[in-house]
Design a protein around this motif. Structure first.
Motif, mmCIF file in Angstrom:
data_model
loop_
_atom_site.group_PDB
_atom_site.id
_atom_site.type_symbol
_atom_site.label_atom_id
_atom_site.label_comp_id
_atom_site.label_asym_id
_atom_site.label_seq_id
_atom_site.Cartn_x
_atom_site.Cartn_y
_atom_site.Cartn_z
ATOM 1 N N ASN A 1 -5.330 -7.902 -3.731
ATOM 2 C CA ASN A 1 -5.439 -7.476 -4.998
ATOM 3 C C ASN A 1 -5.185 -5.724 -5.202
ATOM 4 O OD1 ASN A 1 -5.351 -9.655 -7.348
ATOM 5 N ND2 ASN A 1 -6.752 -10.487 -5.896
ATOM 6 N N PRO A 2 -6.109 -5.175 -4.522
ATOM 7 C CA PRO A 2 -5.837 -3.697 -4.537
ATOM 8 C C PRO A 2 -4.539 -3.026 -4.292
ATOM 9 C CG PRO A 2 -8.048 -4.141 -3.550
ATOM 10 C CD PRO A 2 -7.192 -5.770 -3.673
ATOM 11 N N ASP A 3 -3.946 -3.469 -3.375
ATOM 12 C CA ASP A 3 -2.571 -3.096 -3.180
ATOM 13 C C ASP A 3 -1.480 -3.494 -4.045
ATOM 14 O OD1 ASP A 3 -3.726 -1.824 -0.742
ATOM 15 O OD2 ASP A 3 -3.221 -3.789 0.577
ATOM 16 N N VAL A 4 -1.904 -4.746 -4.499
ATOM 17 C CA VAL A 4 -0.770 -5.143 -5.466
ATOM 18 C C VAL A 4 -0.991 -4.282 -6.631
ATOM 19 C CG1 VAL A 4 -0.154 -7.112 -7.131
ATOM 20 C CG2 VAL A 4 -0.335 -7.669 -4.784
ATOM 21 N N ALA A 5 -2.209 -4.006 -7.186
ATOM 22 C CA ALA A 5 -2.661 -3.258 -8.323
ATOM 23 C C ALA A 5 -1.637 -1.805 -8.063
ATOM 24 C CB ALA A 5 -3.999 -3.197 -8.310
ATOM 25 N N THR A 6 -1.932 -1.255 -6.891
ATOM 26 C CA THR A 6 -1.266 0.224 -6.932
ATOM 27 C C THR A 6 0.306 0.263 -6.734
ATOM 28 O OG1 THR A 6 -1.357 0.236 -4.292
ATOM 29 C CG2 THR A 6 -3.443 0.691 -5.674
ATOM 30 N N ALA A 7 0.681 -0.972 -6.333
ATOM 31 C CA ALA A 7 2.335 -1.119 -6.295
ATOM 32 C C ALA A 7 2.837 -1.306 -7.498
ATOM 33 C CB ALA A 7 2.512 -1.982 -5.211
ATOM 34 N N GLY A 8 2.129 -1.408 -8.734
ATOM 35 C CA GLY A 8 2.820 -1.925 -9.675
ATOM 36 C C GLY A 8 3.078 -0.975 -10.661
ATOM 37 N N LYS A 9 4.249 -0.855 -11.211
ATOM 38 C CA LYS A 9 4.572 0.345 -12.347
ATOM 39 C C LYS A 9 3.684 0.022 -13.605
ATOM 40 C CE LYS A 9 9.553 0.956 -10.853
ATOM 41 N NZ LYS A 9 10.766 0.653 -11.010
ATOM 42 N N ILE A 10 3.513 -1.174 -13.954
ATOM 43 C CA ILE A 10 2.557 -1.504 -15.082
ATOM 44 C C ILE A 10 1.678 -2.848 -14.293
ATOM 45 C CG2 ILE A 10 2.400 -2.549 -17.233
ATOM 46 C CD1 ILE A 10 4.945 -1.918 -17.976
ATOM 47 N N THR A 11 0.441 -2.502 -14.281
ATOM 48 C CA THR A 11 -0.686 -3.342 -13.709
ATOM 49 C C THR A 11 -1.599 -3.967 -14.688
ATOM 50 O OG1 THR A 11 -0.537 -2.130 -11.629
ATOM 51 C CG2 THR A 11 -2.491 -3.559 -12.270
ATOM 52 N N VAL A 12 -1.276 -5.541 -14.848
ATOM 53 C CA VAL A 12 -2.092 -6.177 -15.683
ATOM 54 C C VAL A 12 -3.246 -6.921 -14.933
ATOM 55 C CG1 VAL A 12 -2.210 -7.766 -17.536
ATOM 56 C CG2 VAL A 12 -0.236 -6.629 -17.050
ATOM 57 N N ARG B 1 0.821 -1.190 0.160
ATOM 58 C CA ARG B 1 -0.037 -0.065 0.000
ATOM 59 C C ARG B 1 0.860 1.344 -0.029
ATOM 60 N NH1 ARG B 1 -1.652 4.156 2.345
ATOM 61 N NH2 ARG B 1 -0.176 4.185 3.843
ATOM 62 N N ALA B 2 1.749 1.262 0.810
ATOM 63 C CA ALA B 2 2.848 2.350 0.995
ATOM 64 C C ALA B 2 3.401 2.589 -0.545
ATOM 65 C CB ALA B 2 3.671 2.112 1.856
ATOM 66 N N GLY B 3 3.843 1.591 -0.933
ATOM 67 C CA GLY B 3 4.645 1.597 -2.207
ATOM 68 C C GLY B 3 3.751 2.294 -3.369
ATOM 69 N N GLY B 4 2.472 1.950 -3.427
ATOM 70 C CA GLY B 4 1.536 2.465 -4.165
ATOM 71 C C GLY B 4 1.215 3.915 -3.931
ATOM 72 N N ALA B 5 1.230 4.301 -2.627
ATOM 73 C CA ALA B 5 1.094 5.487 -2.435
ATOM 74 C C ALA B 5 2.235 6.524 -2.413
ATOM 75 C CB ALA B 5 0.531 5.646 -0.896
ATOM 76 N N GLY B 6 3.376 5.996 -2.657
ATOM 77 C CA GLY B 6 4.674 6.816 -2.793
ATOM 78 C C GLY B 6 5.404 7.063 -1.508
ATOM 79 N N ILE B 7 5.081 6.390 -0.695
ATOM 80 C CA ILE B 7 5.471 6.450 0.776
ATOM 81 C C ILE B 7 6.921 5.627 0.675
ATOM 82 C CG2 ILE B 7 5.133 6.026 3.032
ATOM 83 C CD1 ILE B 7 2.145 6.540 2.645
ATOM 84 N N TYR C 1 9.752 1.029 17.587
ATOM 85 C CA TYR C 1 9.336 0.474 16.320
ATOM 86 C C TYR C 1 10.486 0.214 15.262
ATOM 87 C CZ TYR C 1 4.832 2.653 17.950
ATOM 88 O OH TYR C 1 3.628 2.918 18.810
ATOM 89 N N VAL C 2 10.049 -0.925 14.386
ATOM 90 C CA VAL C 2 10.779 -1.064 13.454
ATOM 91 C C VAL C 2 10.225 -0.328 11.922
ATOM 92 C CG1 VAL C 2 9.540 -3.288 12.730
ATOM 93 C CG2 VAL C 2 12.076 -3.135 12.184
ATOM 94 N N MET C 3 11.560 0.160 11.287
ATOM 95 C CA MET C 3 11.283 0.728 10.014
ATOM 96 C C MET C 3 11.113 -0.398 8.862
ATOM 97 S SD MET C 3 13.060 3.801 8.022
ATOM 98 C CE MET C 3 14.423 3.244 7.555
ATOM 99 N N GLU C 4 10.068 -0.411 8.203
ATOM 100 C CA GLU C 4 10.061 -1.160 7.043
ATOM 101 C C GLU C 4 9.815 -0.419 5.758
ATOM 102 O OE1 GLU C 4 9.665 -4.415 6.811
ATOM 103 O OE2 GLU C 4 9.332 -5.210 9.017
ATOM 104 N N HIS C 5 10.638 -0.825 4.546
ATOM 105 C CA HIS C 5 10.516 -0.245 3.203
ATOM 106 C C HIS C 5 9.499 -0.865 2.359
ATOM 107 C CE1 HIS C 5 14.656 2.007 3.587
ATOM 108 N NE2 HIS C 5 14.901 0.765 4.338
ATOM 109 N N SER C 6 8.729 0.397 1.756
ATOM 110 C CA SER C 6 7.648 -0.234 0.911
ATOM 111 C C SER C 6 7.986 -0.967 -0.075
ATOM 112 C CB SER C 6 7.027 1.005 0.469
ATOM 113 O OG SER C 6 8.022 1.786 -0.295
ATOM 114 N N LEU C 7 7.248 -1.454 -0.932
ATOM 115 C CA LEU C 7 7.132 -2.288 -2.144
ATOM 116 C C LEU C 7 6.875 -1.544 -3.316
ATOM 117 C CD1 LEU C 7 6.622 -5.727 -0.482
ATOM 118 C CD2 LEU C 7 9.081 -5.054 -1.163
ATOM 119 N N VAL C 8 7.578 -1.508 -4.572
ATOM 120 C CA VAL C 8 7.035 -1.511 -5.761
ATOM 121 C C VAL C 8 7.583 -2.444 -6.850
ATOM 122 C CG1 VAL C 8 7.029 0.318 -7.518
ATOM 123 C CG2 VAL C 8 7.171 1.121 -5.085
ATOM 124 N N ALA C 9 6.658 -2.830 -7.453
ATOM 125 C CA ALA C 9 6.852 -3.856 -8.459
ATOM 126 C C ALA C 9 7.057 -3.458 -9.722
ATOM 127 C CB ALA C 9 5.730 -4.896 -8.462
#
Length: 234
Positions: free
Chosen positions: A178-189, A111-117, A144-152
């Motif tokens: 599925n919605p989080d995966v969709a937003t995190a993709g540079k190209i979403t199919v 979700r964060a990756g898709g939101a640019g966080i 708190y532990v810091m986690e990096h976002s994911l972008v595909a």
């Protein structure tokens, strides 16, 4: 004029965008809500060295398990790794790298990756192996532990219905990641069961707007295999 997002089949939707060593995010939870035809088409491209982001890796002969059979995956970023003997074999023999991620953290990383966080802090995993090598910071005297976002590079998504602009409707628990995966993709199919004209989906019924969707294919009759069928005894 809206560009055409609808492709004839899964193969044509993937052939010019997938490459070796890419990061691919795939929707689904177990075998529920997985883009069945897109996974098969990805296997058939023969691309190798993939890093796959998904809740799990399917089963041995279905879902992402198909890509493990053909040794196309070098790394899995997942939260659950059961139900797949080939996954277990490759991991224990050192053939497959696994980044095990708590389920809620995995959802938020996408979700964060898709939101640019780029990163966020969470209490999940503090004091465990999950936090090893990661920054830990205190807020209000709590760690708190810091986690990096994911972008595909490419995201493969399953939805129930889409219009030709890519506005999506998911069905019940098949919505899952599925919605989080969709937003995190540079190209979403997206693989859908039903395709309608623009305007046929009530705006209030849209679960994910078409701005996140680049390509659509129709699979009107997916197998929808049940992972563990349970019936009442007589």
């Amino acid at each position: 004029m809206m560009s055409n997002k609808v492709y004839q089949d899964a193969t044509s939707a993937l052939v010019d965008i997938v490459k070796d060593d890419q990061t691919v995010a795939v929707g689904g939870f177990g075998l529920c809500g997985i883009p069945e035809q897109l996974i098969v088409a990805l296997r058939d491209t023969g691309v190798k060295g993939l890093t796959c982001i998904s809740n799990n890796a399917g089963v041995d002969d279905f879902g992402l398990g198909l890509l493990l059979q053909t040794r196309q995956v070098k790394k899995m970023i997942a939260s659950y790794v059961g139900e797949n003997k080939e996954f277990e074999r490759q991991f224990l023999s050192g053939e497959l790298e696994v980044e095990l991620t708590p389920q809620g953290t995995l959802a938020e990383k996408l979700r964060a990756g898709g939101a640019g966080i780029p990163a966020f802090f969470t209490k999940t995993g503090v004091g465990t192996q999950v936090a090893e090598g990661k920054e830990v910071r205190q807020f209000d005297s709590e760690d708190y532990v810091m986690e990096h976002s994911l972008v595909a590079d490419v995201a493969l998504v399953k939805a129930w219905k889409a219009d030709k602009a890519g506005n999506l409707v998911f069905r019940k628990t098949a919505r899952n990641f599925n919605p989080d995966v969709a937003t995190a993709g540079k190209i979403t199919v997206v693989e859908v069961e039903e395709l309608v004209e623009v305007g046929e989906i009530d705006p209030d019924s849209v679960h994910l707007p078409g701005i996140y969707v680049h390509r659509i294919i129709v699979n009107a009759n997916p197998e929808k295999r049940i992972e563990q069928r349970t019936t009442r005894s007589a």
